[in-house]
Design a protein around this motif. Structure first.
Motif, PDB file in Angstrom:
ATOM      1  N   SER A 242       0.574  -0.890  -0.065  1.00 21.53           N
ATOM      2  CA  SER A 242      -0.037  -0.181   0.354  1.00 21.53           C
ATOM      3  C   SER A 242       1.449   1.099  -0.161  1.00 21.53           C
ATOM      4  O   SER A 242       1.416   1.230   0.428  1.00 21.53           O
ATOM      5  CB  SER A 242      -0.367  -0.077   1.233  1.00 21.53           C
ATOM      6  N   LEU A 243       0.599   2.058  -0.600  1.00 21.12           N
ATOM      7  CA  LEU A 243       1.179   3.791  -1.415  1.00 21.12           C
ATOM      8  C   LEU A 243       0.376   4.820  -0.778  1.00 21.12           C
ATOM      9  O   LEU A 243      -1.004   4.894  -0.851  1.00 21.12           O
ATOM     10  CB  LEU A 243       1.723   3.596  -2.105  1.00 21.12           C
ATOM     11  N   THR A 244       0.229   5.209   0.568  1.00 22.23           N
ATOM     12  CA  THR A 244      -0.283   6.587   0.338  1.00 22.23           C
ATOM     13  C   THR A 244       0.793   7.943   0.957  1.00 22.23           C
ATOM     14  O   THR A 244       1.562   8.602   1.873  1.00 22.23           O
ATOM     15  CB  THR A 244      -1.100   6.944   2.078  1.00 22.23           C
ATOM     16  N   ARG A 245       1.711   8.864  -0.234  1.00 27.34           N
ATOM     17  CA  ARG A 245       2.057   9.776   0.071  1.00 27.34           C
ATOM     18  C   ARG A 245       1.426  11.476  -0.400  1.00 27.34           C
ATOM     19  O   ARG A 245       0.547  11.340  -1.031  1.00 27.34           O
ATOM     20  CB  ARG A 245       3.136   9.514  -1.104  1.00 27.34           C
ATOM     21  N   LYS A 246       1.707  12.166   0.672  1.00 25.42           N
ATOM     22  CA  LYS A 246       0.864  12.942   1.103  1.00 25.42           C
ATOM     23  C   LYS A 246       1.288  14.425  -0.372  1.00 25.42           C
ATOM     24  O   LYS A 246       3.119  14.670  -0.905  1.00 25.42           O
ATOM     25  CB  LYS A 246       1.093  13.847   1.826  1.00 25.42           C
ATOM     26  N   ASP A 247       0.750  15.166  -1.070  1.00 27.08           N
ATOM     27  CA  ASP A 247       1.358  16.109  -2.354  1.00 27.08           C
ATOM     28  C   ASP A 247       2.285  15.539  -2.489  1.00 27.08           C
ATOM     29  O   ASP A 247       3.703  15.955  -3.414  1.00 27.08           O
ATOM     30  CB  ASP A 247       1.852  17.311  -1.158  1.00 27.08           C
TER      31      ASP A 247
ATOM     32  N   ASP B 220       6.402   3.797   4.729  1.00 24.03           N
ATOM     33  CA  ASP B 220       7.998   3.440   5.272  1.00 24.03           C
ATOM     34  C   ASP B 220       8.795   2.845   4.575  1.00 24.03           C
ATOM     35  O   ASP B 220      10.266   3.392   5.401  1.00 24.03           O
ATOM     36  CB  ASP B 220       7.818   2.086   6.911  1.00 24.03           C
ATOM     37  N   LYS B 221       9.440   2.169   4.384  1.00 22.57           N
ATOM     38  CA  LYS B 221      10.111   1.839   3.456  1.00 22.57           C
ATOM     39  C   LYS B 221      10.738   2.324   2.736  1.00 22.57           C
ATOM     40  O   LYS B 221      12.371   2.827   2.502  1.00 22.57           O
ATOM     41  CB  LYS B 221       9.883   0.767   2.426  1.00 22.57           C
ATOM     42  N   LEU B 222      10.307   3.678   1.635  1.00 23.40           N
ATOM     43  CA  LEU B 222      10.931   4.648   1.144  1.00 23.40           C
ATOM     44  C   LEU B 222      11.337   5.334   2.073  1.00 23.40           C
ATOM     45  O   LEU B 222      12.145   5.923   1.357  1.00 23.40           O
ATOM     46  CB  LEU B 222       9.417   5.449   0.117  1.00 23.40           C
ATOM     47  N   SER B 223      10.587   5.289   3.587  1.00 23.65           N
ATOM     48  CA  SER B 223      11.564   6.715   4.196  1.00 23.65           C
ATOM     49  C   SER B 223      12.135   6.221   4.640  1.00 23.65           C
ATOM     50  O   SER B 223      13.309   7.383   5.088  1.00 23.65           O
ATOM     51  CB  SER B 223      10.420   7.127   5.030  1.00 23.65           C
ATOM     52  N   GLU B 224      13.097   4.652   5.126  1.00 23.00           N
ATOM     53  CA  GLU B 224      14.251   4.086   5.687  1.00 23.00           C
ATOM     54  C   GLU B 224      15.188   4.024   4.559  1.00 23.00           C
ATOM     55  O   GLU B 224      16.492   3.742   4.506  1.00 23.00           O
ATOM     56  CB  GLU B 224      14.267   2.786   6.221  1.00 23.00           C
ATOM     57  N   LEU B 225      14.236   3.972   2.834  1.00 26.06           N
ATOM     58  CA  LEU B 225      15.250   3.505   1.746  1.00 26.06           C
ATOM     59  C   LEU B 225      16.860   4.326   2.219  1.00 26.06           C
ATOM     60  O   LEU B 225      16.874   5.279   1.347  1.00 26.06           O
ATOM     61  CB  LEU B 225      14.384   3.330   1.058  1.00 26.06           C
ATOM     62  N   SER B 226      18.114   3.423   1.397  1.00 20.44           N
ATOM     63  CA  SER B 226      18.950   3.776   1.907  1.00 20.44           C
ATOM     64  C   SER B 226      19.335   2.730   0.061  1.00 20.44           C
ATOM     65  O   SER B 226      20.715   3.851  -1.051  1.00 20.44           O
ATOM     66  CB  SER B 226      20.354   3.202   1.791  1.00 20.44           C
ATOM     67  N   SER B 227      18.506   2.560  -0.782  1.00 19.95           N
ATOM     68  CA  SER B 227      18.649   2.010  -2.187  1.00 19.95           C
ATOM     69  C   SER B 227      17.667   2.069  -3.487  1.00 19.95           C
ATOM     70  O   SER B 227      16.249   2.551  -2.778  1.00 19.95           O
ATOM     71  CB  SER B 227      19.324   0.728  -2.091  1.00 19.95           C
ATOM     72  N   GLU B 228      17.998   2.020  -4.575  1.00 20.02           N
ATOM     73  CA  GLU B 228      16.110   3.409  -4.971  1.00 20.02           C
ATOM     74  C   GLU B 228      15.621   0.958  -5.700  1.00 20.02           C
ATOM     75  O   GLU B 228      15.382   0.751  -6.171  1.00 20.02           O
ATOM     76  CB  GLU B 228      17.130   3.670  -6.755  1.00 20.02           C
TER      77      GLU B 228
END
Length: 318
Positions: free
Chosen positions: A30-35, A89-97
């Motif tokens: 699931s994904l919910t991104r603000k603006d 959560d994973k995108l916020s913590e991500l160090s790899s693309e």
């Protein structure tokens, strides 16, 4: 310049990020991104997106745009789980693309591998608000297009793939521009396919008369436009133009112009590049006091207070 080009002249995407999602077997997130505007490019395989109560199937070669921060769930074909991974959560913590979407139950799955590029972009809320307000939760995949249009998308995908593989100067600028090009491609495809019988104000972009008036208002908002002058540009009588504009856009021409002027003024204030007096001139107000009164009616604060608020926010971020 055409009406859509002028409408998008001051719409800018920034802070664009992209991720390569590799999925095998059964997976869901699931994904919910603000603006944020989100794009999916399907490089290989197929998957589904569930958004606003409906499902959309996407396959290799498709491009999908989710324009308005909608919560959605993506999942492997013929698979649905109530425990979708929260990708935010994973995108916020991500160090790899690169992100793996594999599920523990891959051995019992008939789903083939899928490779997706996920792009997220920030945008200027004020400038793009009227546009986003009339777009559907998900813009359809670009299919059944002429070969020349598909070539544009193919080139863009290859460009993004190359940029993702190498660290070069100007990489961020390239990605931001790429996202803007894809947004325009999605928008014009959507507008071109709007039926004649629709209450979506973007239909005015296709109207041979109204499009001319919209283009000049966006091109030269500081000019002392009147209904009569705009009707002349459109090639219509004053009364016919005013009624046609209101029926299509949902508001009278000068109301639309005032709304655009003030949204543009707010953008100039946030950019911190011009004095308030200069901004009032740029958006067509004869005096600072008249501009200040009009701005405060819409934004609830004076231009000076509005600018100071964004100066404070910028300082806190730095």
């Amino acid at each position: 310049m055409d009406a859509l080009s002028m409408l998008l002249e001051n719409v800018h995407l920034f802070e664009t990020k992209y991720y390569r999602l590799q999925g095998s077997g059964n997976w869901s997130f699931s994904l919910t991104r603000k603006d944020t505007i989100v794009f999916y490019l399907v490089l290989s395989g197929s998957f589904c997106i569930h958004i606003d109560g409906s499902n959309r199937h996407a396959q290799a070669g498709d491009m999908i745009m989710i324009p308005n921060t909608h919560h959605h769930v993506s999942y492997a074909l013929n698979y649905h789980s109530d425990n979708a991974q929260v990708l935010d959560d994973k995108l916020s913590e991500l160090s790899s693309e690169s992100i793996r979407l594999d599920d523990d139950d891959n051995e019992n799955s008939d789903n083939s591998d899928v490779c997706i590029i996920l792009i997220e972009c920030k945008y200027d809320k004020d400038m793009i608000r009227p546009l986003l307000s009339v777009l559907p939760p998900i813009l359809p995949e670009i299919t059944d297009l002429p070969e020349s249009r598909l070539e544009v998308i193919d080139v863009a995908i290859r460009l993004l793939s190359l940029e993702s593989e190498h660290e070069r100067m100007g990489k961020t600028a390239v990605i931001n521009h790429w996202a803007s090009i894809m947004m325009i491609e999605c928008l014009r495809t959507y507008i071109e396919r709007l039926p004649e019988a629709t209450d979506n104000w973007l239909r005015a972009m296709k109207d041979p008369y109204l499009a001319k008036a919209l283009a000049v208002m966006h091109d030269d908002p500081s000019r002392n436009w009147t209904i009569h002058k705009l009707a002349e540009v459109a090639g219509m009588s004053r009364s016919s133009f005013a009624q046609r504009f209101k029926d299509s856009v949902g508001m009278p021409p000068l109301t639309y112009l005032i709304d655009y002027r003030l949204r543009l003024a707010a953008r100039y204030l946030r950019l911190q590049q011009n004095s308030i007096g200069r901004i009032s001139e740029l958006v067509g107000y004869a005096s600072d006091s008249t501009f200040s009164q009009a701005f405060k009616r819409v934004y609830g604060v004076s231009p000076k207070a509005y600018r100071q608020h964004y100066q404070k926010r910028a300082h806190e971020k730095s």
